[in-house]
Scaffold this motif. Structure first.
Motif, PDB file in Angstrom:
ATOM      1  N   CYS A   1       6.605  13.269  -6.448  1.00  0.00           N
ATOM      2  CA  CYS A   1       5.477  12.628  -7.136  1.00  0.00           C
ATOM      3  C   CYS A   1       5.832  11.199  -7.522  1.00  0.00           C
ATOM      4  CB  CYS A   1       5.061  13.423  -8.368  1.00  0.00           C
ATOM      5  SG  CYS A   1       4.240  14.972  -7.953  1.00  0.00           S
ATOM      6  N   SER A   2       7.034  10.963  -8.032  1.00  0.00           N
ATOM      7  CA  SER A   2       7.406   9.599  -8.409  1.00  0.00           C
ATOM      8  C   SER A   2       7.544   8.722  -7.173  1.00  0.00           C
ATOM      9  CB  SER A   2       8.690   9.584  -9.244  1.00  0.00           C
ATOM     10  OG  SER A   2       9.792   9.971  -8.465  1.00  0.00           O
ATOM     11  N   SER A   3       7.984   9.284  -6.064  1.00  0.00           N
ATOM     12  CA  SER A   3       8.074   8.512  -4.825  1.00  0.00           C
ATOM     13  C   SER A   3       6.696   8.097  -4.356  1.00  0.00           C
ATOM     14  CB  SER A   3       8.757   9.327  -3.725  1.00  0.00           C
ATOM     15  OG  SER A   3      10.087   9.573  -4.071  1.00  0.00           O
ATOM     16  N   LEU A   4       5.703   8.980  -4.482  1.00  0.00           N
ATOM     17  CA  LEU A   4       4.340   8.648  -4.084  1.00  0.00           C
ATOM     18  C   LEU A   4       3.778   7.528  -4.951  1.00  0.00           C
ATOM     19  CD1 LEU A   4       2.789  12.153  -3.340  1.00  0.00           C
ATOM     20  CD2 LEU A   4       3.336  10.351  -1.696  1.00  0.00           C
ATOM     21  N   LYS A   5       4.067   7.569  -6.251  1.00  0.00           N
ATOM     22  CA  LYS A   5       3.589   6.508  -7.142  1.00  0.00           C
ATOM     23  C   LYS A   5       4.152   5.162  -6.707  1.00  0.00           C
ATOM     24  CE  LYS A   5       3.421   9.098 -11.430  1.00  0.00           C
ATOM     25  NZ  LYS A   5       3.988   9.174 -12.759  1.00  0.00           N
ATOM     26  N   ASN A   6       5.464   5.115  -6.468  1.00  0.00           N
ATOM     27  CA  ASN A   6       6.092   3.868  -6.067  1.00  0.00           C
ATOM     28  C   ASN A   6       5.571   3.394  -4.716  1.00  0.00           C
ATOM     29  OD1 ASN A   6       7.605   3.802  -8.384  1.00  0.00           O
ATOM     30  ND2 ASN A   6       9.371   4.799  -7.469  1.00  0.00           N
ATOM     31  N   MET A   7       5.388   4.331  -3.776  1.00  0.00           N
ATOM     32  CA  MET A   7       4.905   3.961  -2.461  1.00  0.00           C
ATOM     33  C   MET A   7       3.500   3.377  -2.555  1.00  0.00           C
ATOM     34  SD  MET A   7       4.827   6.200   1.008  1.00  0.00           S
ATOM     35  CE  MET A   7       3.322   7.100   0.704  1.00  0.00           C
ATOM     36  N   ASN A   8       2.656   3.969  -3.392  1.00  0.00           N
ATOM     37  CA  ASN A   8       1.284   3.494  -3.561  1.00  0.00           C
ATOM     38  C   ASN A   8       1.273   2.069  -4.112  1.00  0.00           C
ATOM     39  OD1 ASN A   8      -1.427   3.995  -3.214  1.00  0.00           O
ATOM     40  ND2 ASN A   8      -1.592   5.416  -4.910  1.00  0.00           N
ATOM     41  N   SER A   9       2.073   1.787  -5.127  1.00  0.00           N
ATOM     42  CA  SER A   9       2.076   0.441  -5.700  1.00  0.00           C
ATOM     43  C   SER A   9       2.744  -0.571  -4.769  1.00  0.00           C
ATOM     44  CB  SER A   9       2.738   0.426  -7.076  1.00  0.00           C
ATOM     45  OG  SER A   9       4.091   0.768  -6.985  1.00  0.00           O
TER      46      SER A   9
ATOM     47  N   ASP B   1      -6.219   4.866  -0.505  1.00  0.00           N
ATOM     48  CA  ASP B   1      -6.649   6.117   0.122  1.00  0.00           C
ATOM     49  C   ASP B   1      -5.999   6.327   1.485  1.00  0.00           C
ATOM     50  OD1 ASP B   1      -8.162   4.593   1.953  1.00  0.00           O
ATOM     51  OD2 ASP B   1     -10.011   4.839   0.816  1.00  0.00           O
ATOM     52  N   THR B   2      -6.342   7.428   2.118  1.00  0.00           N
ATOM     53  CA  THR B   2      -5.728   7.793   3.399  1.00  0.00           C
ATOM     54  C   THR B   2      -6.071   6.812   4.514  1.00  0.00           C
ATOM     55  OG1 THR B   2      -7.589   9.262   3.895  1.00  0.00           O
ATOM     56  CG2 THR B   2      -5.658  10.254   2.835  1.00  0.00           C
ATOM     57  N   GLU B   3      -7.127   6.024   4.346  1.00  0.00           N
ATOM     58  CA  GLU B   3      -7.498   5.007   5.332  1.00  0.00           C
ATOM     59  C   GLU B   3      -6.817   3.667   5.045  1.00  0.00           C
ATOM     60  OE1 GLU B   3     -11.741   4.727   5.609  1.00  0.00           O
ATOM     61  OE2 GLU B   3     -11.969   6.872   5.902  1.00  0.00           O
ATOM     62  N   GLY B   4      -5.968   3.618   4.003  1.00  0.00           N
ATOM     63  CA  GLY B   4      -5.258   2.394   3.652  1.00  0.00           C
ATOM     64  C   GLY B   4      -6.096   1.419   2.844  1.00  0.00           C
ATOM     65  N   LYS B   5      -7.178   1.882   2.236  1.00  0.00           N
ATOM     66  CA  LYS B   5      -8.055   1.007   1.461  1.00  0.00           C
ATOM     67  C   LYS B   5      -7.683   1.082  -0.016  1.00  0.00           C
ATOM     68  CE  LYS B   5     -11.432   0.923   4.926  1.00  0.00           C
ATOM     69  NZ  LYS B   5     -12.789   0.806   5.299  1.00  0.00           N
ATOM     70  N   LEU B   6      -7.726  -0.074  -0.658  1.00  0.00           N
ATOM     71  CA  LEU B   6      -7.430  -0.193  -2.081  1.00  0.00           C
ATOM     72  C   LEU B   6      -8.697   0.087  -2.871  1.00  0.00           C
ATOM     73  CD1 LEU B   6      -5.792  -1.119  -4.589  1.00  0.00           C
ATOM     74  CD2 LEU B   6      -6.433  -3.461  -3.985  1.00  0.00           C
TER      75      LEU B   6
ATOM     76  N   SER C   1     -14.691   5.165  -8.352  1.00  0.00           N
ATOM     77  CA  SER C   1     -14.381   3.961  -7.580  1.00  0.00           C
ATOM     78  C   SER C   1     -15.435   2.895  -7.858  1.00  0.00           C
ATOM     79  CB  SER C   1     -14.341   4.285  -6.085  1.00  0.00           C
ATOM     80  OG  SER C   1     -14.024   3.128  -5.356  1.00  0.00           O
ATOM     81  N   MET C   2     -14.976   1.747  -8.339  1.00  0.00           N
ATOM     82  CA  MET C   2     -15.872   0.635  -8.647  1.00  0.00           C
ATOM     83  C   MET C   2     -15.796  -0.464  -7.597  1.00  0.00           C
ATOM     84  SD  MET C   2     -17.299   1.770 -11.297  1.00  0.00           S
ATOM     85  CE  MET C   2     -18.269   0.379 -11.821  1.00  0.00           C
ATOM     86  N   MET C   3     -14.622  -0.621  -6.989  1.00  0.00           N
ATOM     87  CA  MET C   3     -14.401  -1.669  -5.992  1.00  0.00           C
ATOM     88  C   MET C   3     -13.504  -1.083  -4.905  1.00  0.00           C
ATOM     89  SD  MET C   3     -13.469  -4.709  -8.671  1.00  0.00           S
ATOM     90  CE  MET C   3     -14.146  -6.180  -7.949  1.00  0.00           C
ATOM     91  N   ARG C   4     -13.830  -1.403  -3.654  1.00  0.00           N
ATOM     92  CA  ARG C   4     -12.982  -0.964  -2.540  1.00  0.00           C
ATOM     93  C   ARG C   4     -12.676  -2.179  -1.666  1.00  0.00           C
ATOM     94  NH1 ARG C   4     -15.989   2.960  -0.206  1.00  0.00           N
ATOM     95  NH2 ARG C   4     -16.938   1.438   1.180  1.00  0.00           N
ATOM     96  N   PHE C   5     -11.404  -2.341  -1.338  1.00  0.00           N
ATOM     97  CA  PHE C   5     -10.924  -3.471  -0.549  1.00  0.00           C
ATOM     98  C   PHE C   5     -10.248  -2.968   0.721  1.00  0.00           C
ATOM     99  CE2 PHE C   5     -11.010  -4.832  -4.915  1.00  0.00           C
ATOM    100  CZ  PHE C   5     -11.323  -6.179  -4.897  1.00  0.00           C
ATOM    101  N   LYS C   6     -10.341  -3.756   1.781  1.00  0.00           N
ATOM    102  CA  LYS C   6      -9.604  -3.480   3.005  1.00  0.00           C
ATOM    103  C   LYS C   6      -8.594  -4.599   3.204  1.00  0.00           C
ATOM    104  CE  LYS C   6     -12.864  -5.851   6.001  1.00  0.00           C
ATOM    105  NZ  LYS C   6     -13.785  -5.786   7.097  1.00  0.00           N
ATOM    106  N   LYS C   7      -7.466  -4.275   3.856  1.00  0.00           N
ATOM    107  CA  LYS C   7      -6.447  -5.279   4.149  1.00  0.00           C
ATOM    108  C   LYS C   7      -6.960  -6.246   5.183  1.00  0.00           C
ATOM    109  CE  LYS C   7      -2.100  -2.992   3.223  1.00  0.00           C
ATOM    110  NZ  LYS C   7      -0.814  -2.562   3.745  1.00  0.00           N
ATOM    111  N   THR C   8      -6.683  -7.526   4.967  1.00  0.00           N
ATOM    112  CA  THR C   8      -7.051  -8.530   5.956  1.00  0.00           C
ATOM    113  C   THR C   8      -5.810  -9.157   6.583  1.00  0.00           C
ATOM    114  OG1 THR C   8      -7.225 -10.293   4.317  1.00  0.00           O
ATOM    115  CG2 THR C   8      -9.225  -9.070   4.845  1.00  0.00           C
ATOM    116  N   GLU C   9      -4.674  -9.036   5.964  1.00  0.00           N
ATOM    117  CA  GLU C   9      -3.407  -9.570   6.501  1.00  0.00           C
ATOM    118  C   GLU C   9      -2.327  -8.547   6.348  1.00  0.00           C
ATOM    119  OE1 GLU C   9      -2.202 -13.271   4.800  1.00  0.00           O
ATOM    120  OE2 GLU C   9      -4.023 -14.255   5.394  1.00  0.00           O
TER     121      GLU C   9
END
Length: 141
Positions: free
Chosen positions: A19-27, A120-125, A133-141
Protein backbone atom coordinates in the motif's frame (compact mmCIF):
# COMPACT_ATOMS: atom_id res chain seq x y z
CA UNK A 1 0.20 -21.37 17.30
CA UNK A 2 3.47 -19.47 16.77
CA UNK A 3 3.41 -20.41 13.10
CA UNK A 4 -0.09 -18.83 12.65
CA UNK A 5 1.01 -15.63 14.40
CA UNK A 6 4.11 -15.43 12.20
CA UNK A 7 2.09 -15.97 9.01
CA UNK A 8 -0.45 -13.33 10.07
CA UNK A 9 2.27 -10.77 10.89
CA UNK A 10 4.09 -11.53 7.62
CA UNK A 11 0.87 -11.06 5.59
CA UNK A 12 0.10 -7.78 7.39
CA UNK A 13 3.62 -6.48 6.72
CA UNK A 14 3.39 -7.36 3.01
CA UNK A 15 0.02 -5.62 2.65
CA UNK A 16 1.29 -2.50 4.44
CA UNK A 17 4.42 -2.38 2.28
CA UNK A 18 2.48 -2.75 -0.97
CA UNK A 19 0.00 0.00 0.00
CA UNK A 20 2.79 2.47 0.81
CA UNK A 21 4.53 1.58 -2.45
CA UNK A 22 1.33 2.36 -4.37
CA UNK A 23 1.04 5.74 -2.64
CA UNK A 24 4.60 6.66 -3.57
CA UNK A 25 4.19 5.39 -7.12
CA UNK A 26 1.01 7.44 -7.58
CA UNK A 27 2.65 10.68 -6.41
CA UNK A 28 5.85 10.03 -8.42
CA UNK A 29 3.74 9.99 -11.61
CA UNK A 30 2.82 13.66 -11.01
CA UNK A 31 6.34 14.88 -11.74
CA UNK A 32 8.12 15.41 -15.03
CA UNK A 33 4.95 15.88 -17.07
CA UNK A 34 2.59 18.58 -18.18
CA UNK A 35 -1.05 17.77 -17.62
CA UNK A 36 -3.83 19.24 -19.76
CA UNK A 37 -7.37 19.62 -18.45
CA UNK A 38 -9.96 17.53 -20.28
CA UNK A 39 -12.88 17.65 -17.81
CA UNK A 40 -14.11 19.98 -15.09
CA UNK A 41 -17.19 19.48 -12.95
CA UNK A 42 -19.65 22.14 -11.92
CA UNK A 43 -20.24 24.80 -14.55
CA UNK A 44 -23.34 24.75 -16.70
CA UNK A 45 -21.30 25.93 -19.66
CA UNK A 46 -19.94 23.19 -21.93
CA UNK A 47 -16.23 22.44 -21.56
CA UNK A 48 -15.49 23.68 -25.10
CA UNK A 49 -17.35 26.91 -24.30
CA UNK A 50 -15.24 27.50 -21.19
CA UNK A 51 -11.96 26.78 -22.97
CA UNK A 52 -12.48 27.47 -26.69
CA UNK A 53 -8.88 28.39 -27.57
CA UNK A 54 -6.61 26.87 -24.95
CA UNK A 55 -7.13 24.24 -22.25
CA UNK A 56 -5.65 24.79 -18.78
CA UNK A 57 -2.41 23.01 -17.94
CA UNK A 58 -0.61 22.11 -14.73
CA UNK A 59 2.83 20.77 -13.92
CA UNK A 60 4.23 19.79 -10.52
CA UNK A 61 7.72 20.74 -9.35
CA UNK A 62 8.80 18.35 -6.59
CA UNK A 63 11.80 20.41 -5.46
CA UNK A 64 10.04 23.76 -5.07
CA UNK A 65 6.67 22.24 -4.06
CA UNK A 66 4.96 24.49 -6.62
CA UNK A 67 2.58 23.95 -9.48
CA UNK A 68 2.78 26.07 -12.60
CA UNK A 69 0.74 26.30 -15.73
CA UNK A 70 -1.92 28.29 -17.46
CA UNK A 71 -5.57 28.58 -16.56
CA UNK A 72 -6.54 28.83 -20.26
CA UNK A 73 -5.57 32.49 -20.50
CA UNK A 74 -3.10 33.60 -17.84
CA UNK A 75 -0.09 31.86 -16.38
CA UNK A 76 -0.25 30.95 -12.69
CA UNK A 77 1.76 29.34 -9.92
CA UNK A 78 0.84 28.05 -6.48
CA UNK A 79 2.32 26.05 -3.64
CA UNK A 80 0.99 22.57 -2.99
CA UNK A 81 1.19 20.01 -0.21
CA UNK A 82 0.98 16.22 -0.63
CA UNK A 83 0.24 13.71 2.11
CA UNK A 84 -0.51 10.29 0.66
CA UNK A 85 -3.52 10.86 -1.57
CA UNK A 86 -4.37 14.17 0.10
CA UNK A 87 -3.39 17.32 -1.77
CA UNK A 88 -3.96 21.00 -1.15
CA UNK A 89 -3.10 24.12 -3.12
CA UNK A 90 -2.43 27.66 -1.96
CA UNK A 91 -4.30 30.44 -3.72
CA UNK A 92 -3.00 30.42 -7.30
CA UNK A 93 -1.23 33.62 -8.28
CA UNK A 94 -1.71 34.79 -11.86
CA UNK A 95 1.40 36.02 -13.59
CA UNK A 96 -0.49 37.99 -16.21
CA UNK A 97 -3.79 39.79 -15.88
CA UNK A 98 -5.74 39.38 -19.12
CA UNK A 99 -9.47 38.73 -18.84
CA UNK A 100 -10.54 35.76 -20.92
CA UNK A 101 -14.02 34.75 -19.82
CA UNK A 102 -15.48 32.40 -17.24
CA UNK A 103 -13.15 29.43 -17.77
CA UNK A 104 -10.32 31.02 -15.84
CA UNK A 105 -12.46 31.73 -12.75
CA UNK A 106 -13.98 28.22 -12.81
CA UNK A 107 -10.51 26.66 -12.96
CA UNK A 108 -9.08 28.76 -10.10
CA UNK A 109 -12.18 28.35 -7.92
CA UNK A 110 -12.19 24.57 -8.37
CA UNK A 111 -8.49 23.94 -7.81
CA UNK A 112 -8.61 25.80 -4.46
CA UNK A 113 -11.28 23.37 -3.20
CA UNK A 114 -9.52 20.14 -4.24
CA UNK A 115 -8.35 17.94 -1.35
CA UNK A 116 -7.44 14.57 -2.90
CA UNK A 117 -5.91 13.17 -6.08
CA UNK A 118 -5.41 9.91 -7.92
CA UNK A 119 -3.99 8.67 -11.18
CA UNK A 120 -6.41 6.21 -12.75
CA UNK A 121 -5.73 3.07 -14.76
CA UNK A 122 -5.69 5.13 -17.98
CA UNK A 123 -2.89 7.32 -16.57
CA UNK A 124 -5.14 10.36 -16.07
CA UNK A 125 -4.73 12.71 -13.13
CA UNK A 126 -7.95 13.24 -11.20
CA UNK A 127 -8.24 16.09 -8.70
CA UNK A 128 -11.05 15.38 -6.28
CA UNK A 129 -13.12 16.89 -3.52
CA UNK A 130 -13.33 13.95 -1.15
CA UNK A 131 -14.24 11.10 -3.54
CA UNK A 132 -15.82 13.20 -6.32
CA UNK A 133 -13.70 13.92 -9.39
CA UNK A 134 -13.75 17.66 -10.06
CA UNK A 135 -10.94 17.94 -12.62
CA UNK A 136 -9.36 15.37 -14.93
CA UNK A 137 -6.07 15.92 -16.77
CA UNK A 138 -4.24 13.94 -19.43
CA UNK A 139 -0.46 13.91 -19.91
CA UNK A 140 0.78 16.04 -22.76
CA UNK A 141 4.54 15.48 -22.30
Amino acid sequence: MKKNVFITLFAFAMISFSCSSLKNMNSKQLYGSKWELEYISGPRIAFQGLYPDRKPQISFNKDSQKVEGNNSCNGYSASYTLDGKAISFSDPISTTMMFCGQGEQVFLYTIKKVNRFNIDTEGKLNLLINDVSMMRFKKTE
